[in-house]
Design an enzyme around this catalytic site. Structure first.
Site, PDB file in Angstrom:
ATOM      1  N   CYS A  69      -0.087   3.926   2.637  1.00  0.00           N
ATOM      2  CA  CYS A  69       0.296   3.452   3.975  1.00  0.00           C
ATOM      3  C   CYS A  69       1.737   3.845   4.267  1.00  0.00           C
ATOM      4  CB  CYS A  69       0.151   1.936   4.073  1.00  0.00           C
ATOM      5  SG  CYS A  69      -1.528   1.329   3.859  1.00  0.00           S
ATOM      6  N   CYS A 107       0.834  -1.210   0.000  1.00  0.00           N
ATOM      7  CA  CYS A 107       0.000   0.000   0.000  1.00  0.00           C
ATOM      8  C   CYS A 107       0.869   1.262   0.000  1.00  0.00           C
ATOM      9  CB  CYS A 107      -0.923  -0.047   1.218  1.00  0.00           C
ATOM     10  SG  CYS A 107      -1.788   1.483   1.567  1.00  0.00           S
TER      11      CYS A 107
END
Length: 108
Positions: free
Chosen positions: A36, A33
């Site tokens: 993230c 991600c």
């Protein structure tokens, strides 16, 4: 990762979150991600600056499906603030530090 950030798992989640006397902000994330990874340094700064007021923890959704399903995490990054063991706030998506601190301010 900062020593101020705790890594949680399905096995340790309940014990850590429910036993905490301070609010716990859990970052639901995954290695793949991009957003993230962008908020990770922001969370480290918050962990440093808000030490004693809030704990920051990370939970990898790919490795911990039970907790991920229990809290119905569908998009990442998802940040859930737990106070007294209960979810009190949910933030979905990456945020800048100032916006994140503002959204969490009533719990800090």
């Amino acid at each position: 990762m900062s020593e101020r950030i705790t890594t949680l798992s399905d096995a340790t989640f309940d014990e850590h979150v429910k036993a905490s006397e301070t609010p716990v902000l859990v970052d639901f994330w995954a290695e793949w991600c991009g957003p993230c990874k962008l908020i990770s340094p922001v969370l480290e700064e918050i962990a440093e600056e808000q030490s004693g007021k809030v704990q920051i923890a990370k939970l990898n959704i790919d490795e911990n499906l039970d907790v991920t399903r229990r809290y119905e995490v569908m998009s990442i990054p998802t940040l859930i603030l737990f106070k007294d063991g209960e979810p009190r706030a949910r933030i979905v998506g990456a945020r800048g530090k100032a916006q994140l601190v503002q959204e969490l301010s009533e719990y800090l």
